[in-house]
Write a protein that holds these residues in place. Structure first.
Motif, short mmCIF file in Angstrom:
data_model
loop_
_atom_site.label_atom_id
_atom_site.label_comp_id
_atom_site.label_asym_id
_atom_site.label_seq_id
_atom_site.Cartn_x
_atom_site.Cartn_y
_atom_site.Cartn_z
N ALA A 2 1.08 -1.33 -0.20
CA ALA A 2 -0.53 0.24 0.09
C ALA A 2 1.26 0.86 -0.10
N THR A 38 -8.15 -0.11 -12.99
CA THR A 38 -8.15 -0.86 -12.17
C THR A 38 -8.89 -2.43 -12.84
N TYR A 43 -2.95 -4.72 -13.56
CA TYR A 43 -3.32 -3.80 -11.53
C TYR A 43 -3.03 -5.47 -10.79
N THR A 44 -2.42 -5.35 -9.93
CA THR A 44 -3.18 -6.00 -8.87
C THR A 44 -2.92 -4.65 -7.06
N GLY A 45 -3.74 -3.35 -7.10
CA GLY A 45 -3.61 -3.01 -6.29
C GLY A 45 -5.79 -3.04 -6.07
N ARG A 50 -4.66 3.87 -4.77
CA ARG A 50 -3.15 3.51 -5.78
C ARG A 50 -2.39 2.33 -5.32
N GLY A 51 -2.10 1.33 -6.21
CA GLY A 51 -1.96 0.24 -6.83
C GLY A 51 -0.82 -0.62 -6.45
N SER A 60 3.63 2.73 -7.31
CA SER A 60 2.77 2.40 -7.29
C SER A 60 1.31 3.36 -8.29
N ALA A 63 -5.22 3.97 -9.54
CA ALA A 63 -6.20 3.08 -10.22
C ALA A 63 -7.32 3.67 -10.87
#
Ligand code: SF4
Length: 75
Positions: A2, A38, A43-45, A50-51, A60, A63
């Motif tokens: 995070a 997203t 993307y894995t957030g 943010r991710g 990061s 999103a």
């Protein structure tokens, strides 16, 4: 994950990939309305904030960001 430092649009990789923090502001010909981090498979957030993105290791992404490597997530 995070607290990864945010990638900036000035980052060399970001520039190379046409990364923008706000997908809707992209002027890239490859941008399609509705695409953002997203719904990209790299993307894995989460859905907001943010991710991580596999193409920006250690950073990061937003999103709601986007880049030319956007690849739709498999359903
Ligand atoms: Fe966003 Fe996907 Fe580009 Fe990563 S590869 S910055 S998740 S659009």
């Amino acid at each position: 994950a995070a607290d990864l430092p945010p990638v900036t649009e000035a980052d060399p990789t970001a520039k190379a990939l046409g990364y923008v923090e706000d997908a809707t502001k992209s002027t890239n010909a490859k941008y399609k309305a509705g695409d953002d981090c997203t719904n990209c498979q790299f993307y894995t957030g989460g859905a907001t904030g943010r991710g991580p993105c596999q193409l920006f290791p250690g950073k990061s992404v937003n999103a709601k960001g986007w880049c030319v490597s956007h690849t739709p997530k498999k359903a």
